[in-house]
Design a protein around this motif. Structure first.
Motif, short mmCIF file in Angstrom:
data_model
loop_
_atom_site.label_atom_id
_atom_site.label_comp_id
_atom_site.label_asym_id
_atom_site.label_seq_id
_atom_site.Cartn_x
_atom_site.Cartn_y
_atom_site.Cartn_z
N ALA A 196 81.01 -21.15 131.49
CA ALA A 196 82.16 -20.23 131.45
C ALA A 196 82.33 -19.60 130.07
CB ALA A 196 83.43 -20.94 131.91
N PRO A 197 82.30 -20.37 128.97
CA PRO A 197 82.40 -19.72 127.65
C PRO A 197 81.22 -18.81 127.33
CG PRO A 197 82.89 -22.08 127.50
CD PRO A 197 82.30 -21.84 128.86
N MET A 198 80.04 -19.15 127.83
CA MET A 198 78.86 -18.30 127.61
C MET A 198 79.06 -16.93 128.27
SD MET A 198 75.71 -20.91 128.36
CE MET A 198 75.71 -22.60 127.77
N LEU A 199 79.59 -16.95 129.48
CA LEU A 199 79.82 -15.70 130.20
C LEU A 199 80.89 -14.86 129.51
CD1 LEU A 199 79.70 -17.17 133.81
CD2 LEU A 199 78.06 -15.54 132.84
N ALA A 200 81.95 -15.55 129.03
CA ALA A 200 82.98 -14.82 128.29
C ALA A 200 82.40 -14.20 127.02
CB ALA A 200 84.13 -15.77 127.94
N ALA A 201 81.53 -14.92 126.34
CA ALA A 201 80.91 -14.40 125.12
C ALA A 201 80.01 -13.21 125.44
CB ALA A 201 80.12 -15.50 124.43
N LEU A 202 79.30 -13.29 126.56
CA LEU A 202 78.44 -12.17 126.96
C LEU A 202 79.26 -10.91 127.17
CD1 LEU A 202 75.71 -11.02 127.99
CD2 LEU A 202 76.36 -11.87 130.26
N TYR A 252 81.19 -5.52 125.46
CA TYR A 252 82.30 -4.57 125.35
C TYR A 252 82.75 -4.34 123.92
CZ TYR A 252 82.90 -4.49 130.41
OH TYR A 252 82.71 -4.30 131.76
N LEU A 253 82.47 -5.28 123.02
CA LEU A 253 82.92 -5.14 121.63
C LEU A 253 81.79 -4.71 120.70
CD1 LEU A 253 85.26 -8.27 121.42
CD2 LEU A 253 85.82 -5.92 122.07
N ASP A 254 80.67 -4.30 121.28
CA ASP A 254 79.52 -3.81 120.49
C ASP A 254 79.80 -2.37 120.05
OD1 ASP A 254 77.04 -2.63 119.73
OD2 ASP A 254 75.95 -4.14 120.89
N GLU A 264 88.78 -3.69 127.21
CA GLU A 264 88.26 -4.96 126.70
C GLU A 264 88.28 -5.04 125.18
OE1 GLU A 264 87.62 -7.54 128.45
OE2 GLU A 264 87.85 -6.58 130.41
N GLY A 265 88.74 -3.99 124.50
CA GLY A 265 88.94 -4.08 123.06
C GLY A 265 87.97 -3.30 122.20
N ALA A 266 87.29 -2.33 122.77
CA ALA A 266 86.28 -1.59 122.01
C ALA A 266 86.87 -0.83 120.82
CB ALA A 266 85.55 -0.61 122.92
N LEU A 267 88.16 -0.53 120.84
CA LEU A 267 88.78 0.23 119.75
C LEU A 267 89.39 -0.67 118.67
CD1 LEU A 267 90.52 3.06 121.81
CD2 LEU A 267 88.41 3.20 120.49
N LEU A 268 89.23 -1.97 118.78
CA LEU A 268 89.77 -2.88 117.77
C LEU A 268 88.91 -2.87 116.52
CD1 LEU A 268 90.60 -6.01 119.98
CD2 LEU A 268 92.19 -4.24 119.20
N GLU A 322 88.66 -12.15 116.49
CA GLU A 322 89.78 -12.95 117.01
C GLU A 322 89.82 -12.91 118.53
OE1 GLU A 322 94.67 -13.21 116.59
OE2 GLU A 322 93.54 -11.69 115.46
N LEU A 323 89.57 -11.73 119.10
CA LEU A 323 89.58 -11.59 120.55
C LEU A 323 88.48 -12.42 121.20
CD1 LEU A 323 90.74 -10.19 123.06
CD2 LEU A 323 89.16 -8.29 122.64
N LYS A 324 87.30 -12.43 120.58
CA LYS A 324 86.21 -13.22 121.14
C LYS A 324 86.57 -14.70 121.21
CE LYS A 324 82.29 -10.29 119.78
NZ LYS A 324 81.03 -10.22 119.00
N GLN A 325 87.19 -15.20 120.17
CA GLN A 325 87.61 -16.61 120.19
C GLN A 325 88.61 -16.86 121.31
OE1 GLN A 325 89.03 -17.41 116.19
NE2 GLN A 325 87.03 -18.19 115.56
#
Length: 723
Positions: free
Chosen positions: A135-141, A146-148, A185-189, A196-199
């Protein structure tokens, strides 16, 4: 109910607010160079599409120990595919960026589509461990995609380009939803905010998985043991035999075990004549996973609620509900809550009237009690039987499970849409009680495969749901492979599998979801079939429930399993009349749960930190309903929909889409009923359209107008047609 969906996107509230504060984007070249991600060698059973018809999963080749390496390979493979798009030296175009993204992750999808169903419907310790680990791996993916910054720069370039603005139809919808999803998903952050969002996202994913596992295990552990048959007086002999078998399987021969269903109210509460037994069962249900111990979920809920509120704040939203509702048909929490609160006056009156009626009935029977929540279902059933001369023992013999499916659910679909079904016994399944059917379109061509898994098991999540083993897409050339999963009480050995009327409507409901997937006719998988907003996806399923009572269908499937006699029209009239009875409980518990969900997800981080049961008490106390006698359908500690199944700030969808379904059925009845012409119209306007068009427009295409609430109020018995 649970459906495996990835939500699509409509115009984003989030995008507007963040774009206003960030007028420039870093160029793709500003991101540091990076090496291509390593992809582990994998040649397991998911490495290539299945060789079975329709690429159906070959369950004979899967081993529990093989899922973790398969998931990890799928994650690594998708990561590499996405990085190749981000790092491409070619100028970004719709084809090499947006469509290319749509093609990524095929290995991961093959693994997930099987794994997600097994861990939900036939889990074990090994699968649970894989779920926890991945589950954390999928969230990180997801975060890494989306944050690239480089990838989003390409997506934004296409979105803003002349090419992008000239797109039409599905191409335009794909571009819009892809861009809006990145923003959501946060691309403009900023870089720091993204970290912080990834964590947060990884922790949220881990907590959601932990909640789901605790609830499945805690619900199984909370099964209630009774010492004697007399404790279960009032239940049918078949249900008592099943309880005895369940006890025997647990090594308690001579005792009786009632397993808990996922809802607050338990079916047996309507039949148990022993009040102490009712109280024991009710309290086990309502206190599961909240009384301390190994499976308690309240600490998980508390942390999840705070994290979600913090995430919304980080993304510039006032609360998590506003953040979630960016892709909905109903656009804001305030409008959803206004819709739900609109029922409260009529519901409050109904609950007060029904509570008095039940209290008076109990005392008239010589039961000197004060009505409690464990009494409501029992006395409501007694009044229902007295008023309508009706009980489950009369009804169930007419609804054998497999006949209901084949001569009822399938027959209605054949008559309306022209599709046909043929059972296949040559395709492997993950449990021996399942069946598989090949589906043929109205022109005789092969349309899909359909898997049906109807019976409850201790290692199966509660409720009912639909999902895809294979998603339809013209881009990939895949046709749909769909499953429906239910939790009907399995029959005792040698006995027929009989369904309650609620089971029957659930079968039609879930097959409505299946039809939404079977009729998918989209180029892009992310817009295909049920890949729609949370408050639209339940519309086809609730709409399909109406076919259960069409006389032409009933005459085919509602046959007594012993005599073959068709269910009497007088009995069906009683069933239909009784559907409007006891709405104080039936509709009250749903509206309460929906408002509780929205209350949880409109909290600030500080507000979300209060003890979960304290907050729930306050929330229920504000509703103006008899929540002491009619608790919500799910209480906070076992509300799987909102803590692990992606229905957060979305449980209202069941009520909203019920309104659409009743209004839509009103149109059908006024245009000839269950006809092929209507079937073609339904399929052409919304049932086969996926998310290729705006939801409100699809509904207007179907009925020629915006939805009306009156047919639902009438169907629920909250107003009459004359009113």
């Amino acid at each position: 109910m649970k459906i495996r969906l990835m939500t699509a996107a409509a115009p984003a509230v989030l995008g507007a607010s963040l774009l206003g504060g960030c007028a420039t984007m870093p160029a793709a070249t500003e991101a540091p160079a990076r090496a291509a991600p390593a992809v582990p060698a994998y040649d397991g059973p998911f490495a290539r599409p299945s060789t079975l018809p329709f690429h159906a999963p070959d369950f004979t080749k899967f081993q529990d120990s093989g899922f973790q390496p398969a998931m990890e390979a799928g994650i690594s493979s998708k990561r590499a595919e996405v990085s190749a798009i981000a790092d491409s030296p070619e100028p970004p175009t719709f084809e090499n960026t947006i469509v290319a993204l749509e093609k990524t992750g095929s290995l991961l999808e093959r693994v997930q589509n099987v794994f997600d169903q097994l861990v939900s419907a036939n889990t074990n310790d090994t699968l649970d461990a894989v779920d926890t680990a991945t589950a954390p791996m999928l969230a990180a993916l997801d975060d890494d995609m989306y944050l690239d910054a480089k990838l989003f720069a390409r997506v934004k370039a296409v979105h803003d380009s002349a090419e992008g603005k000239a797109l039409t139809g599905e191409d335009a919808m794909l571009l819009a939803t892809t861009y809006e999803n990145f923003v959501h998903e946060g691309a403009l952050l900023s870089a720091g905010q993204k970290a912080e969002l990834k964590q947060m996202n990884q922790r949220i994913a881990a907590l959601e998985t932990e909640f789901s596992q605790n609830l499945t295990n805690g619900t199984a552990a909370a099964a209630v043991t009774f010492d004697s048959k007399a404790d279960l007086a009032g239940m049918s002999e078949a249900d008592i035999a099943a309880a005895a078998k369940r006890a025997e399987e647990k090594g308690m021969t001579g005792k009786y075990v009632l397993a808990l269903e996922n809802t607050t109210q338990q079916p047996a509460l309507a039949h148990l004549t022993n009040r102490a037994s009712r109280q024991k069962l009710f309290e086990a249900s309502i206190n599961r996973t909240s009384s301390g111990g190994e499976f308690d979920t309240t600490k998980i809920v508390s942390e999840l609620a705070v994290l979600r509120a913090r995430k919304a704040a980080l993304l510039g939203q006032p609360d998590y509900a506003t953040y979630q509702m960016y892709d909905r048909m109903v656009k804001s929490p305030a409008k959803a809550m206004e819709f739900m609160k609109g029922f409260v006056p009529a519901l409050a009156d109904t609950q007060s009237r029904e509570a008095k009626m039940l209290q008076d009935y109990a005392r008239a029977q010589g039961d000197s009690i004060t009505l409690e929540p464990w009494d409501w279902g029992y006395y409501a059933e007694q009044v229902r039987k007295a008023k309508y001369d009706l009980d489950d023992a009369q009804i169930k013999p007419y609804f054998e499970v497999w006949r209901t499916l084949e001569d009822g659910v399938f027959y209605a679909a054949t008559q309306t849409y022209g599709i046909t079904f043929k059972r296949r016994t040559d395709l492997p399944v993950y449990h021996p009680t399942m069946r598989v059917y090949q589906v043929y379109d109205k022109d005789g061509s092969e349309l899909a495969l359909f898997y049906f898994d109807p019976f409850a098991r201790p290692n199966k999540q509660g409720g009912a749901w639909m999902g895809n083993f294979v998603e339809q897409s013209y881009l990939t050339g895949d046709k749909p492979v769909i499953h429906n999963t239910l939790n009907i009480t399995p029959p005792a050995e040698g006995q027929p599998a009989l369904a309650t009327w609620d089971n029957v409507t659930t079968m039609f409901h879930e097959f409505g979801h299946a039809l939404h997937g079977l009729f998918a006719s989209q180029k892009y998988p992310s817009l295909s079939g049920t890949e729609t907003a949370r408050d639209f996806v339940e519309f086809p399923s609730q709409f399909n429930e109406n076919f259960a009572t069409v006389p032409k269908a009933l005459q085919r499937y509602a046959k007594h399993y012993k005599t073959g006699e068709t269910i009497p029209a007088s009995l069906m009239k009683k069933i239909e009349a009784a559907e409007k009875f006891n709405q104080g409980l039936k509709f009250g518990e749903i509206d309460e749960a929906a408002m509780l969900d929205m209350d949880w997800h409109t909290l600030t981080p500080a507000e979300a930190s209060q003890p979960p049961m304290t907050f729930e008490t306050r929330s229920l106390g504000r509703m103006g309903l008899k929540t002491d006698l009619v608790p919500p359908r799910y209480r906070t500690p076992y509300f799987r929909h909102i803590w692990s199944n992606s229905y957060e700030a979305g449980y209202y969808s069941y009520i909203w889409t019920e309104m659409l379904a009743h209004d839509g059925w009103d149109w059908v009845e006024n245009h000839g009923g269950m006809t092929r012409a209507n079937g073609d119209h339904i399929r052409a306007t919304f049932l086969g359209q996926g998310h290729s068009r705006d939801y409100a427009q699809m509904y207007r295409d179907f009925t020629g107008r915006d939805p009306r609430i009156e047919p639902m109020l009438n169907a629920r018995g909250l107003v009459s047609k004359e009113d």
